[in-house]
Each structure stands twice: as structure tokens, then as C-alpha cells.
Write a protein that holds these residues in place. Structure first.
Motif, PDB file in Angstrom:
ATOM      1  N   CYS A 384       0.827  -1.268  -0.007  1.00  0.00           N
ATOM      2  CA  CYS A 384      -0.043  -0.160  -0.113  1.00  0.00           C
ATOM      3  C   CYS A 384       0.778   1.255  -0.003  1.00  0.00           C
ATOM      4  CB  CYS A 384      -0.836  -0.030   1.146  1.00  0.00           C
ATOM      5  SG  CYS A 384      -1.877   1.522   1.355  1.00  0.00           S
ATOM      6  N   CYS A 387       0.159   3.152   3.761  1.00  0.00           N
ATOM      7  CA  CYS A 387       0.502   2.693   4.973  1.00  0.00           C
ATOM      8  C   CYS A 387       1.470   1.512   4.796  1.00  0.00           C
ATOM      9  CB  CYS A 387      -0.888   2.230   5.735  1.00  0.00           C
ATOM     10  SG  CYS A 387      -1.449   0.618   5.051  1.00  0.00           S
ATOM     11  N   CYS A 403      -6.469  -1.235  -0.019  1.00  0.00           N
ATOM     12  CA  CYS A 403      -5.762  -1.630   1.165  1.00  0.00           C
ATOM     13  C   CYS A 403      -6.541  -2.306   2.469  1.00  0.00           C
ATOM     14  CB  CYS A 403      -5.038  -0.404   1.754  1.00  0.00           C
ATOM     15  SG  CYS A 403      -4.032  -0.892   3.181  1.00  0.00           S
ATOM     16  N   CYS A 406      -5.784   0.313   5.631  1.00  0.00           N
ATOM     17  CA  CYS A 406      -6.242   1.749   5.682  1.00  0.00           C
ATOM     18  C   CYS A 406      -7.366   2.343   4.786  1.00  0.00           C
ATOM     19  CB  CYS A 406      -4.961   2.932   5.478  1.00  0.00           C
ATOM     20  SG  CYS A 406      -4.299   2.847   3.695  1.00  0.00           S
TER      21      CYS A 406
HETATM   22 ZN   LIG Z   1      -2.698   0.967   3.378  1.00  0.00          ZN
END
Ligand SMILES: [Zn+2]
Length: 476
Positions: A384, A387, A403, A406
Motif C-alpha cells: 500500500c 501505509c 488496502c 487503511c
Molecule cells: Zn494502506
């Protein structure tokens, strides 16, 4: 001066503003036969040369490491000078074969390790096959190709107007070279004229001779000075390479694609080849000696067509006004991972063209003086970009990145290109020995991201979509 030039040659990466040489080839110059039988001496020489070169290729691929200065080992009617040329050409071929094989073998070992691990964890998908290593065939010279230097083939400017150059080629007969006139087409002449000064370019002394379908062709080359245009602190644009979109940049743009019509053509071609294979098998069973050829003409045409499309896409990416003054980071694909990436249908055919994209990026970067750095591509499509959470589940389908932690959502290739743009100069990733070490580093980064956000208790949130634009161009 000489020493200075040597030093400059050693430098791998050109410095902004400083010129560096790029060698360009002038191809498809047909050797004209003015007097019948003149090229016969070359025809006699070619098989002898090829056989000798092949002996050294085999030697350098199996027993010895490639060495262009190696003492002559085999008997030959060729002159000492021709003998040296053959050794040098063989060393070059063997060196690139060895390095390609090593890369593929390393990738195979990584794939195998990953497969075993998944097997132990019980994560193996139903379709997964254990990676197999098939030993590579030795490179074989089928068609005459001679990479000659000035010791055996001399190129001189012609004083007459009817021809441009004279090519003096030494033959098997000592002291009886043949002299062949070279006539350039208009587009060759245009290529050999410097557009800035309108003067003829200085040709390199080494030439290449090829025989294809009964015709001898000459390839000339020249060095051109290219100025490195990229500033050291230029913003980085990441490039993700794929078949659905040939090139996707971290600036959110797509260039070129393997569009549906081509896909259909590939499918038809594949069906045709399958029918042909069946026919071959059938004829072979019946003991037919001369089998129809396995390669297909339409297949070759399709490959050529796809490559042209790729070239155009990469060109567009480099000349896009939005990319002025940037540098690029792109994924360096290995043959094995390409096959992995192009798992669908006629995987090999597509893989062979997928590999053409990074080559084309490297070439465009070189000729334009724009910096492009190959970076580690492992997990770039699963990580991702917000994050760093890395998981295959982040990819619900081929197009989408979502993701699990997040909730960041983006076009999958775009997310990957943003990751790639950040991997220039990433020492921590480069120090990793294998894929699992890379994944561990990425997950570590995810943990520190969570701490920063005060999100120790993971809960999927779907509200970070806006990050997409700010993550588009990142600088080092
Ligand atoms: Zn993420």
C-alpha cells in the motif's frame, strides 16, 4: 587527455550537463555485388568463421570464463587476426548468456523458496505449480553474423561519387582481400549527418556483417555525445510496466495497452500454432522427414506490431510535457518474473514483449539524457503506497488496489508506480537478500506507520482516498 577519457568511461552514471557517448547503429545497408562472384570469398569464409566462433562460445559457456584475450586454442584455416575476432565475438556472446542465465537461475531459486514456504503454510493456491528449472541451451550461431574490427574489415570513404565507401575484407586467401563498394540510401545518409553542424558523423571502425536469405548486410555505427539533462534533485516519477497498460506512471497516466483487438489476434495466432503443432506431431509419427516450420509468420508480425506499440508508449511517456525535468524509476523485470506476471494465456509470447518495455525505457533514457533507474520491484504491486501494508489480498482483482488496513483505493498499476518512485536510493530494501526479507522490511514500515497514526488496533477505514494526488510525484 587519454587518461581523462578513460576515467570518464569508467563512470557509470553521467553527471548532469556533462556529455557522454551513446553508440548508435546504422542498419540494413545492403552489400551490392558489382562483379558476380565477388562476395563468394565472403561466402566461403563465413561457415569457417562461424564454426570457429561456435567452438569458443561452447568453451566460454561451459569450461572457461569468457575472455576475449584468450590464447588461440583451436585449429583453423583463418588468419590470426580473424581468429582473434572470432574469440572476441564468442566472449561477448558467452558473457551475456552467462549473466542472463544467472539472473534467471536466481529468480527460479527465489520462486522455489516462495513456493515451498507457501506449501508449508498451506497457502498454496489450487493452480500453483512447483517452479521447474530447465537448463538453458547453449547459444548457437545459425545465420552468419560477423562482428569485425579494422584488423580484418576496413571501411574507407570513397573518392568517387557513385559509391560512399569501400569495404576491404580479408579472406581465407592470404593477401587477397576483396574490395566491396558500399552505397548508402538517403535515409542512411540523413542518419549519418549531424543535424546541428550538417557535417558527416565519424564512423566507428568496427562493423557487423550479416547474411540473411542469401543477402549480405552491413551495419555501421557511430558514437554520439548526449548531454545528461537530469538535475540530481529532480523529482522522481515511478513507472509500472504491464500488459493491460504498457506504462503507468506515478503521475497517474497510462500509455499504450495491449488492446482487445490485438488480444483477439494473439488468440487466433495461438489457435493456429496449436493446430500446426498437432499436424507436426501427426506427421512425425508417420515418419515424415521434412516437417512444416514451427514458427508462424503472423506470430512474428504480431510481436513486431506489439513492440512498435510499446516503443510508441514509452516515447509518449518520455516526451509528455508533464514529465519535463523529472527522473524515472522503473521496475527491472527478470525473465522468470515476467512469465509469472504474464501468467495468462500465451504467457511466453506476452512475456517476451513485457521484457521489451524496460529495455525501451533504458534506451529512451540513454538517448535523451534523462535519468532512469531500475529499482527493486518485489511487492510493489501488493504494497500500500499510503501505509505500506503488504498483502496479496490488497488486490481484489487485476485492476484494483484496495488496502486491507487503511482502505486506500487506487488503480493497481498507479499504486505500484508510486511505490517504485520511492525505491530509488532505498538502501534498506537493496540490502535485502530475498523476497521474504523485503516483505519483512515493508511490514516493519507498516508498523511504524500505524504507531505514527495511533492506530495500533487495526481497523479498516475507507477515507484516505485523497492521498492519491499528493503521493503522485515524490522527490528524494
Ligand atoms: Zn494502506
Amino acid at each position: 587527455m587519454n587518461e581523462k577519457r578513460k576515467q570518464r568511461k569508467k563512470k557509470k552514471r553521467p553527471i548532469a550537463g556533462e556529455p557522454y557517448p551513446v553508440t548508435r547503429a546504422v542498419t540494413h545497408i545492403r552489400l551490392v555485388e558489382v562483379n558476380p562472384g565477388k562476395l563468394a570469398a565472403l561466402d566461403t569464409l563465413a561457415p569457417v568463421y562461424l564454426a570457429l566462433c561456435q567452438q569458443y562460445i561452447t568453451l566460454f559457456c561451459t569450461k572457461e570464463s569468457p575472455n576475449k584475450l584468450r590464447d588461440p586454442l583451436y585449429q583453423t584455416p583463418l588468419s590470426e587476426r580473424w581468429h582473434r575476432v572470432a574469440i572476441m565475438q564468442a566472449a561477448g556472446i558467452a558473457r551475456s548468456w552467462r549473466s542472463n542465465r544467472t539472473t534467471a537461475y536466481q529468480q527460479y531459486q527465489t520462486d522455489l523458496e516462495q513456493y515451498r514456504k507457501h506449501q508449508a503454510d498451506g497457502q498454496l493456491s489450487a493452480h500453483a505449480k512447483e517452479p521447474q528449472w530447465r537448463e538453458w541451451n547453449m547459444p548457437t550461431l545459425r545465420e552468419p553474423c560477423i562482428q569485425a574490427n579494422v584488423n580484418v574489415v576496413k571501411l574507407e570513404t570513397s573518392q568517387e561519387s557513385s559509391f560512399d565507401y569501400w569495404l576491404t575484407i580479408s579472406t581465407l586467401e592470404k593477401g587477397q582481400p576483396i574490395v566491396v563498394p558500399v552505397k548508402l540510401a538517403d535515409y542512411h545518409k540523413a542518419q549519418l549527418t549531424d543535424p546541428k553542424t550538417q557535417q558527416a558523423r565519424k564512423l566507428n571502425s568496427s562493423v557487423q556483417l550479416n547474411k540473411r536469405e542469401g543477402v549480405w548486410w552491413l551495419t555501421l555505427s557511430y558514437d554520439e555525445e548526449v548531454h545528461a539533462e537530469t538535475a540530481p534533485d529532480a523529482p522522481v516519477v515511478g513507472i509500472d510496466v504491464g500488459i493491460a497498460n504498457f506504462v503507468t506512471t506515478s503521475t497517474g497516466k497510462h500509455y499504450g495497452s495491449f488492446h482487445p483487438r490485438m488480444r483477439a489476434r494473439h488468440k487466433r495466432d495461438r489457435a493456429k500454432r496449436r493446430r500446426k503443432a498437432k499436424l507436426r506431431a501427426c506427421l512425425k509419427k508417420k515418419g515424415v522427414q521434412k516437417l512444416p516450420s514451427a514458427s508462424s509468420r503472423t506470430g512474428q508480425r504480431l510481436i513486431r506490431h506489439t513492440r512498435q506499440e510499446i516503443n510508441r508508449a514509452v516515447n509518449q511517456c518520455f516526451t509528455d510535457p508533464e514529465h519535463e525535468g523529472v527522473q524515472f524509476a522503473y521496475e527491472q523485470l527478470s525473465v522468470a518474473s515476467m512469465r509469472f506476471k504474464a501468467r495468462a494465456q500465451n504467457a511466453y509470447l506476452r512475456a517476451s514483449q513485457l521484457g521489451h518495455i524496460p529495455q525501451q525505457i533504458a534506451w529512451n533514457s540513454q538517448k535523451r539524457g534523462v535519468k532512469a533507474t531500475p529499482v527493486i520491484s518485489a511487492y510493489s504491486s501488493q504494497e500500500c503506497s499510503v501505509c505500506h501494508y503488504t498483502d496479496r489480498k490488497n488486490r481484489p482483482d487485476q485492476r484494483t488496489f484496495r488496502c486491507q488496513v487503511c482502505g486506500f483505493e487506487a488503480h493497481a498499476d498507479h499504486n505500484a508506480s508510486v511505490n517504485l518512485s520511492r525505491r530509488i536510493g532505498d538502501r534498506q530494501l537493496r540490502a535485502c537478500r530475498d523476497r521474504s526479507a523485503i516483505k519483512a522490511v515493508l511490514m516493519q514500515r507498516h508498523e511504524s506507520w500505524k504507531q505514527q497514526q495511533g492506530m495500533e488496533n487495526i481497523r479498516p477505514v475507507k477515507r484516505r482516498k485523497r492521498v492519491k494526488s499528493s503521493a503522485a510525484v515524490s522527490s528524494i
